[in-house]
Design a protein around this motif. Structure first.
Motif, PDB file in Angstrom:
ATOM      1  N   ILE A 147       0.844  -1.193   0.000  1.00 13.72           N
ATOM      2  CA  ILE A 147       0.000   0.000   0.000  1.00 13.72           C
ATOM      3  C   ILE A 147       0.881   1.245   0.000  1.00 13.72           C
ATOM      4  N   THR A 148       0.526   2.217  -0.824  1.00 11.34           N
ATOM      5  CA  THR A 148       1.193   3.521  -0.765  1.00 11.34           C
ATOM      6  C   THR A 148       0.244   4.512  -0.099  1.00 11.34           C
ATOM      7  N   ALA A 149       0.802   5.448   0.660  1.00 12.79           N
ATOM      8  CA  ALA A 149      -0.044   6.377   1.416  1.00 12.79           C
ATOM      9  C   ALA A 149       0.645   7.715   1.584  1.00 12.79           C
ATOM     10  N   GLY A 150      -0.192   8.737   1.797  1.00 13.25           N
ATOM     11  CA  GLY A 150       0.325  10.058   2.118  1.00 13.25           C
ATOM     12  C   GLY A 150       0.765  10.850   0.902  1.00 13.25           C
ATOM     13  N   PRO A 151       1.322  12.022   1.131  1.00 15.49           N
ATOM     14  CA  PRO A 151       1.819  12.871   0.053  1.00 15.49           C
ATOM     15  C   PRO A 151       3.274  12.545  -0.262  1.00 15.49           C
ATOM     16  N   THR A 152       3.809  13.176  -1.262  1.00 16.48           N
ATOM     17  CA  THR A 152       5.267  13.211  -1.446  1.00 16.48           C
ATOM     18  C   THR A 152       5.699  14.667  -1.314  1.00 16.48           C
ATOM     19  N   ALA A 153       6.972  14.865  -1.019  1.00 17.61           N
ATOM     20  CA  ALA A 153       7.521  16.213  -0.843  1.00 17.61           C
ATOM     21  C   ALA A 153       8.696  16.377  -1.804  1.00 17.61           C
ATOM     22  N   GLU A 154       8.518  17.226  -2.817  1.00 14.69           N
ATOM     23  CA  GLU A 154       9.527  17.414  -3.857  1.00 14.69           C
ATOM     24  C   GLU A 154      10.346  18.669  -3.545  1.00 14.69           C
ATOM     25  N   PRO A 155      11.616  18.530  -3.205  1.00 18.28           N
ATOM     26  CA  PRO A 155      12.409  19.677  -2.735  1.00 18.28           C
ATOM     27  C   PRO A 155      12.688  20.701  -3.834  1.00 18.28           C
ATOM     28  N   ILE A 156      12.689  21.961  -3.425  1.00 22.02           N
ATOM     29  CA  ILE A 156      13.102  23.071  -4.293  1.00 22.02           C
ATOM     30  C   ILE A 156      14.478  23.563  -3.855  1.00 22.02           C
ATOM     31  N   ASP A 157      14.638  23.684  -2.548  1.00 20.47           N
ATOM     32  CA  ASP A 157      15.919  24.042  -1.935  1.00 20.47           C
ATOM     33  C   ASP A 157      15.935  23.396  -0.548  1.00 20.47           C
ATOM     34  N   PRO A 158      16.921  23.625   0.283  1.00 17.81           N
ATOM     35  CA  PRO A 158      16.948  22.956   1.595  1.00 17.81           C
ATOM     36  C   PRO A 158      15.787  23.313   2.515  1.00 17.81           C
ATOM     37  N   VAL A 159      15.010  24.350   2.168  1.00 21.80           N
ATOM     38  CA  VAL A 159      13.936  24.825   3.040  1.00 21.80           C
ATOM     39  C   VAL A 159      12.554  24.511   2.469  1.00 21.80           C
ATOM     40  N   ARG A 160      12.411  24.653   1.152  1.00 22.36           N
ATOM     41  CA  ARG A 160      11.086  24.596   0.537  1.00 22.36           C
ATOM     42  C   ARG A 160      10.891  23.309  -0.273  1.00 22.36           C
ATOM     43  N   TYR A 161       9.605  22.955  -0.431  1.00 22.36           N
ATOM     44  CA  TYR A 161       9.287  21.772  -1.247  1.00 22.36           C
ATOM     45  C   TYR A 161       7.879  21.922  -1.822  1.00 22.36           C
ATOM     46  N   ILE A 162       7.589  21.113  -2.836  1.00 26.76           N
ATOM     47  CA  ILE A 162       6.260  21.054  -3.443  1.00 26.76           C
ATOM     48  C   ILE A 162       5.549  19.824  -2.879  1.00 26.76           C
ATOM     49  N   SER A 163       4.319  19.998  -2.416  1.00 29.49           N
ATOM     50  CA  SER A 163       3.585  18.871  -1.873  1.00 29.49           C
ATOM     51  C   SER A 163       2.099  19.076  -2.109  1.00 29.49           C
ATOM     52  N   ASN A 164       1.247  18.354  -1.386  1.00 32.52           N
ATOM     53  CA  ASN A 164      -0.190  18.489  -1.505  1.00 32.52           C
ATOM     54  C   ASN A 164      -0.839  18.291  -0.133  1.00 32.52           C
ATOM     55  N   ARG A 165      -2.165  18.307  -0.092  1.00 31.88           N
ATOM     56  CA  ARG A 165      -2.880  18.310   1.191  1.00 31.88           C
ATOM     57  C   ARG A 165      -3.173  16.910   1.735  1.00 31.88           C
ATOM     58  N   SER A 166      -2.648  15.881   1.118  1.00 36.16           N
ATOM     59  CA  SER A 166      -2.928  14.528   1.608  1.00 36.16           C
ATOM     60  C   SER A 166      -2.378  14.332   3.022  1.00 36.16           C
ATOM     61  N   SER A 167      -3.205  13.732   3.889  1.00 40.84           N
ATOM     62  CA  SER A 167      -2.787  13.460   5.271  1.00 40.84           C
ATOM     63  C   SER A 167      -2.274  12.044   5.450  1.00 40.84           C
ATOM     64  N   GLY A 168      -2.629  11.143   4.522  1.00 36.67           N
ATOM     65  CA  GLY A 168      -2.261   9.736   4.656  1.00 36.67           C
ATOM     66  C   GLY A 168      -3.265   8.917   5.439  1.00 36.67           C
ATOM     67  N   LYS A 169      -4.331   9.556   5.952  1.00 35.91           N
ATOM     68  CA  LYS A 169      -5.287   8.849   6.810  1.00 35.91           C
ATOM     69  C   LYS A 169      -5.936   7.649   6.113  1.00 35.91           C
ATOM     70  N   MET A 170      -6.296   7.813   4.832  1.00 40.81           N
ATOM     71  CA  MET A 170      -6.974   6.730   4.131  1.00 40.81           C
ATOM     72  C   MET A 170      -6.049   5.533   3.941  1.00 40.81           C
ATOM     73  N   GLY A 171      -4.838   5.785   3.492  1.00 42.43           N
ATOM     74  CA  GLY A 171      -3.892   4.690   3.274  1.00 42.43           C
ATOM     75  C   GLY A 171      -3.545   3.954   4.546  1.00 42.43           C
ATOM     76  N   TYR A 172      -3.380   4.690   5.633  1.00 39.16           N
ATOM     77  CA  TYR A 172      -3.056   4.057   6.918  1.00 39.16           C
ATOM     78  C   TYR A 172      -4.242   3.239   7.421  1.00 39.16           C
ATOM     79  N   ALA A 173      -5.457   3.730   7.223  1.00 40.03           N
ATOM     80  CA  ALA A 173      -6.645   2.970   7.627  1.00 40.03           C
ATOM     81  C   ALA A 173      -6.744   1.663   6.842  1.00 40.03           C
ATOM     82  N   ILE A 174      -6.432   1.720   5.552  1.00 38.15           N
ATOM     83  CA  ILE A 174      -6.462   0.505   4.729  1.00 38.15           C
ATOM     84  C   ILE A 174      -5.401  -0.487   5.201  1.00 38.15           C
ATOM     85  N   ALA A 175      -4.219   0.010   5.489  1.00 40.56           N
ATOM     86  CA  ALA A 175      -3.137  -0.858   5.973  1.00 40.56           C
ATOM     87  C   ALA A 175      -3.546  -1.555   7.265  1.00 40.56           C
ATOM     88  N   ASN A 176      -4.139  -0.813   8.191  1.00 40.47           N
ATOM     89  CA  ASN A 176      -4.579  -1.400   9.460  1.00 40.47           C
ATOM     90  C   ASN A 176      -5.655  -2.454   9.240  1.00 40.47           C
TER      91      ASN A 176
END
Length: 402
Positions: free
Chosen positions: A193-222
């Motif tokens: 199972i894959t879950a949650g967002p990914t974080a794509e770095p721009i520099d050591p401080v910033r990244y591109i991501s999304n609003r996924s919390s991972g709750k659905m994937g973790y619930a499925i895994a459980n």
């Protein structure tokens, strides 16, 4: 029979619906189960321990010390003895104590000591059942991996009509039989199972991501782990923890890392569920130092990430099941079916941002499941733990057909 030889603790609490416990015990014994009844003191005001002891052919336990032998009723041994615990009826007070870990009697201490599946069947008046505190307690219990046997709609002891009536004993036994039958099907299955967002770095401080919390994937895994499957969870950055320590968690940050981790476990998996919200694009270059604010605009060059579901879908083996998710804002069904076909998936689970309470960050979700025949099954708004159970049922039904 799926309950033959199963050791079951039946917890009976202080509700008028306790009278149904007698029939429930008879049905369980008829199925071949070994039933140990544990009653709260309040429950003994509604039905006598003698009645339930006669039906279960075991002395009913009501306290830590056996009144006749003066021996200790060991809650740890009882918790480890059981193959399943059913709390029926479960009052609002009992749900609150279980959810908070308030162990002040034999039943609640057994609950905390148990390693087996636990089912709870609420029984109370409609307003008590719908009260936010009860709703939150049920959500908490589900998040721990417990199983809800939902109350039925009908006339209640108060004279009101609504949700809150204890599920019929036949329904409770059916749920248990189904659980143990499914558990045999899921045992040994390898689930990725894959879950949650990914974080794509721009520099050591910033990244591109999304609003996924991972709750659905973790619930499925459980849910799949509780059913006996061997679960590997590839998780993007999230604060959620798995409730089952048998789940193997691989923590990643970027889409490329998620692809590599998923690919390495793909071939040996019987089922793969792509529930992560993977970034479609990543930065072409990652700055080694923090980018300083200069001028009125900044141009960020992006490149496509690897299509994880599409790439692995093209490598699908016979007998392997692949399930994807589609979160859409328009032409939901059309886009979901197209995604399922392009990526060679067996099912696509559609949720829409147009449904309040569904999608990212919420504790609830409203899904539609589409198969390769384009048949659509719609579900109502539920907690993500309940949605995970629906997905589990679909997969186990499919595996049972093989």
């Amino acid at each position: 029979m799926n309950l033959q030889g199963k050791k079951i603790i039946l917890g009976v609490t202080g509700s008028i619906a306790a009278y149904k416990s007698a029939l429930l015990i008879r049905l369980l014994v008829k199925e071949g189960a070994d039933v140990q009844v544990v009653m709260t003191q309040a429950a003994t005001e509604f039905i006598t321990p003698l009645t339930l002891a006669t039906l279960s052919k075991r002395q009913v336990l009501t306290s830590f010390v056996n009144e006749s032998t003066h021996l200790w009723n060991n809650h740890v041994d009882l918790g480890l003895w059981a193959d399943a615990i059913i709390i029926a009826p479960a009052t609002a007070k009992t749900l609150s104590r279980l959810a908070s870990g308030h162990a002040d009697d034999l039943l609640t201490t057994i609950y905390l000591s148990a390693r087996c599946p636990i089912f709870f069947a609420p029984a109370m008046d409609v307003d008590m059942f719908l009260h936010p505190s009860t709703v939150n307690n049920i959500k908490t219990l589900l998040s721990y991996g417990n199983h809800l046997i939902a109350p039925e709609h009908g006339e209640l002891a108060s004279g009101l009509v609504g949700d809150g009536r204890l599920a019929e004993p036949e329904t409770i036994v059916y749920r248990l039989r189904k659980f143990f039958a499914f558990r045999q099907v899921a045992q040994g299955k390898r689930v990725l199972i894959t879950a949650g967002p990914t974080a794509e770095p721009i520099d050591p401080v910033r990244y591109i991501s999304n609003r996924s919390s991972g709750k659905m994937g973790y619930a499925i895994a459980n849910a799949f782990a509780m059913a006996g499957a061997q679960v590997t969870l590839v998780s993007g950055p999230t604060s959620i923890k798995v409730s089952d320590t048998d789940i193997s968690v691989i923590h990643i940050q970027t889409a490329q890392q998620m692809f590599e981790a998923t690919e390495s476990h793909f071939e040996g998996s019987d089922l793969v569920i792509f529930s992560a919200a993977v970034a479609d694009y990543t930065s072409e270059q990652v700055a080694s130092q923090k980018i300083k604010k200069q001028g009125s605009a900044m141009v960020l060059n992006l490149k496509k990430t690897t299509d994880i579901a599409g790439t692995l879908g093209s490598e699908k083996k016979p007998g392997q099941l692949l399930i994807g998710f589609a979160l859409e804002t328009e032409k939901e069904l059309e886009y979901a079916i197209d995604k399922m076909q392009r990526k060679n998936l067996d099912y696509i689970i559609l949720n829409s941002l147009n449904d309040a309470g569904a999608g990212f960050a919420h504790d609830t979700n409203k899904i539609s499941v589409i198969d390769t025949n384009k048949e659509v099954t719609h579900f109502t708004m539920k907690s993500k733990d309940e949605v995970a159970q629906d997905i589990l049922d679909i997969v186990l039904n499919k595996w049972s057909e093989v």
